[in-house]
Design an enzyme around this catalytic site. Structure first.
Site, PDB file in Angstrom:
ATOM      1  N   GLY A   1       0.769  -1.231   0.000  1.00  0.00           N
ATOM      2  CA  GLY A   1       0.000   0.000   0.000  1.00  0.00           C
ATOM      3  C   GLY A   1       0.797   1.275   0.000  1.00  0.00           C
TER       4      GLY A   1
ATOM      5  N   GLY B   1      -1.422  -5.118  -0.116  1.00  0.00           N
ATOM      6  CA  GLY B   1      -2.366  -4.729  -1.158  1.00  0.00           C
ATOM      7  C   GLY B   1      -2.165  -5.488  -2.460  1.00  0.00           C
TER       8      GLY B   1
ATOM      9  N   GLU C   1       1.628  -7.519   8.335  1.00  0.00           N
ATOM     10  CA  GLU C   1       0.953  -6.385   8.978  1.00  0.00           C
ATOM     11  C   GLU C   1       1.049  -6.341  10.502  1.00  0.00           C
ATOM     12  OE1 GLU C   1      -0.690  -6.843   4.930  1.00  0.00           O
ATOM     13  OE2 GLU C   1      -0.284  -8.244   6.558  1.00  0.00           O
TER      14      GLU C   1
ATOM     15  N   ASP D   1      -5.119  -7.768   6.141  1.00  0.00           N
ATOM     16  CA  ASP D   1      -6.445  -7.422   5.621  1.00  0.00           C
ATOM     17  C   ASP D   1      -6.595  -7.850   4.156  1.00  0.00           C
ATOM     18  OD1 ASP D   1      -4.702  -5.447   4.641  1.00  0.00           O
ATOM     19  OD2 ASP D   1      -6.192  -3.849   4.834  1.00  0.00           O
TER      20      ASP D   1
END
Length: 391
Positions: free
Chosen positions: A101, A151, A174, A182
Site C-alpha cells: 500500500g 495490497g 501487517e 487485511d
C-alpha cells in the site's frame, strides 16, 4: 492496506537527509509535479484481453488511491464488454508485482489520527476492489512475478488464476506495524493447508518462488523467462473459455523446471505448525511454542514477541471467525477492524517506528498480551452501524 516492506527496507538502509525524505514522501503522496497519475497504471485492450499494468517499478508498483480507483472502474467496464474475454494484471519491471500500500500508509495514518475521511475511504474502496475481483465474471489472471505483499495480495489472490515465478516473494507482514492481514486475509489464510495461514499471518513469514504455489496461494508456477510468451499465448486465444485459459496456464506450469524437485520450505515444520498454532488464544500459542522448545519454535516465539500484542489477538480472532464467513462477510469484518485500528494506538506507532522515524522500536500499548483484554478485542469487531461496509 499494507506497508511496502521492501520499499521501507530501502528507505531504512539509505541515508536520506530530511530534504530527500520529504521529497520522496511527497512524490508518493501524489504531490510531486513530476507525477503523472495516468502513467501509474496502464489499462490496455490487447487481443482478447484487458491488460492492467501496475507501472511504478521504482516504488515496487505500490498501490495508491488513484490507481485503486482507475483499476476498479476499468475492471467493471471490461466485465461488461463482450469483446473482453479475460483480464490480466501484472507489474512493470522485474522486482515486484505489487509490494503493498505504499507510503499512502503514512497519509492514511495521519488522516486516521485527524479523523479525516481518507482513513475510511481508502480501506472501503480497497476492500470493494477485492470483492470485485472475487466476483468478476471474466477470468482474471494475476502474474505475481516478484514481490507480492499486502495490497498486492489483495489484487491477486481473489482472482481465479495466480501465476507465480521463481522470483515471487509473498508475505502478509501487517502485525509488525500494528495492523492485521487485511484485503481478505481473514478469508484466504485460514483456508490454506492445516494451520499454515495462521502461521503466515502471525509471523509475517515470507514464501518465495515455487513455495508460493506449494502453499496454495498461487494456482500455477512458471519460469519467469517464459512469462512474455505465456502472455502472448493468452492474448492470442480466440473467444476463450475459462477452460481454454486454464489449459494454456497448465502447459506452461507443466513445462517449468525450476525447483521442480525441491520440497516445500515448511514441509518439515508443518507438523509443528499444525499443532502449535491450533490454539484458540495467543497466550496458548505462546505457551505451545515455549513448551516445544525446538529451534524452529523458539525462532517463531522471538518473531511473535516483536509484534503488536493487540494486532496478534485481533488477527487470530479474524482468522478463526473467517473460517465460516464468505469473503464479503470477511471484508465487512475487516473494515470494522481497520477503522478500530485507525482509532487505536498501535497502527500509528508502527508506522512511526517502521516508516517515519525508522528506529524499529515500536512502543506498543498495551505492551503485553495479557494486558489486551477480551473486551478490548471485542471492541475491534463491533458494528459501525450505518458506516459498516455492506455488499
Amino acid at each position: 492496506i499494507s506497508s511496502t516492506y521492501s520499499w521501507l527496507s530501502f528507505l531504512r538502509c539509505s541515508r536520506f537527509n530530511s530534504f530527500k525524505r520529504t521529497h520522496i514522501i511527497l512524490q508518493h503522496l501524489g504531490m510531486s509535479k513530476h507525477t503523472n497519475a495516468a502513467d501509474e497504471v496502464l489499462l490496455e485492450r490487447k487481443g482478447c484481453a484487458g491488460v492492467i499494468t501496475l507501472n511504478r517499478p521504482k516504488f515496487l508498483n505500490a498501490l495508491n488511491f488513484t490507481m485503486l480507483r482507475q483499476i476498479y472502474l476499468q475492471l467493471k467496464t471490461w466485465e461488461q464488454d463482450p469483446e473482453t474475454f479475460l483480464i490480466i494484471i501484472k507489474g512493470a519491471g522485474e522486482k515486484a508485482f505489487c509490494a503493498g500500500g505504499d507510503i499512502i500508509v503514512v497519509e492514511v495514518s495521519e488522516a486516521g489520527k485527524a479523523k479525516q475521511k481518507l482513513a475510511q475511504d481508502f480501506f472501503r474502496e480497497e476492500y470493494i476492489m477485492n470483492s470485485a475481483i472475487d466476483s468478476c465474471r471474466k477470468p482474471y489472471v494475476a502474474l505475481i512475478h516478484g514481490i507480492t505483499m499486502g495490497g498486492g495480495v489483495g489484487l491477486s489472490v481473489h482472482g481465479q488464476f495466480r501465476v507465480a515465478t521463481e522470483k515471487t516473494v509473498f508475505a502478509m507482514p501487517e502485525t509488525a506495524i500494528g495492523l492485521f492481514p487485511d484485503v481478505g486475509g481473514g478469508y484466504f489464510l485460514p483456508r490454506l493447508q492445516g494451520k499454515l495461514g495462521y502461521f503466515l499471518a502471525l509471523t509475517g513469514f515470507r514464501l518465495k518462488g515455487r513455495d508460493v504455489h506449494k502453499a496454495g496461494i498461487a494456482t500455477h508456477f512458471v519460469d519467469s523467462e517464459t512469462l512474455g510468451m505465456l502472455e502472448e499465448d493468452l492474448l492470442a486465444l480466440k473467444s476463450p473459455s475459462r477452460e481454454n485459459i486454464a489449459d494454456v496456464l497448465e502447459i506452461y506450469h507443466t513445462k517449468s523446471k525450476i525447483d521442480q524437485d525441491k520440497s516445500f520450505i515448511l514441509e518439515e515444520h508443518m507438523g509443528k505448525i499444525n499443532s502449535l498454532f491450533s490454539a484458540n488464544t495467543m497466550e496458548q500459542i505462546i505457551e505451545n511454542l515455549q513448551q516445544d522448545g525446538s529451534p524452529f519454535a523458539l525462532e517463531q516465539l522471538k518473531i511473535i514477541n516483536k509484534m503488536s500484542p493487540t494486532s496478534l489477538k485481533i488477527t487470530l480472532r479474524q482468522l478463526i471467525e473467517g473460517t465460516s464467513k464468505t469473503l464479503q462477510e470477511v471484508l465487512t469484518m475487516e473494515y470494522r477492524l481497520s477503522q478500530a485500528c485507525m482509532g487505536g494506538h498501535d497502527f500509528h506507532e508502527g508506522v512511526r517506528a517502521v516508516l517515519i522515524d525508522k528506529d524499529q522500536s515500536p512502543k506498543w500499548k498495551p505492551a503485553d498480551l495479557k494486558e489486551v483484554t477480551d473486551e478490548d478485542v471485542n471492541n475491534y469487531f463491533k458494528s459501525l452501524g450505518s458506516n459498516d461496509l455492506i455488499f
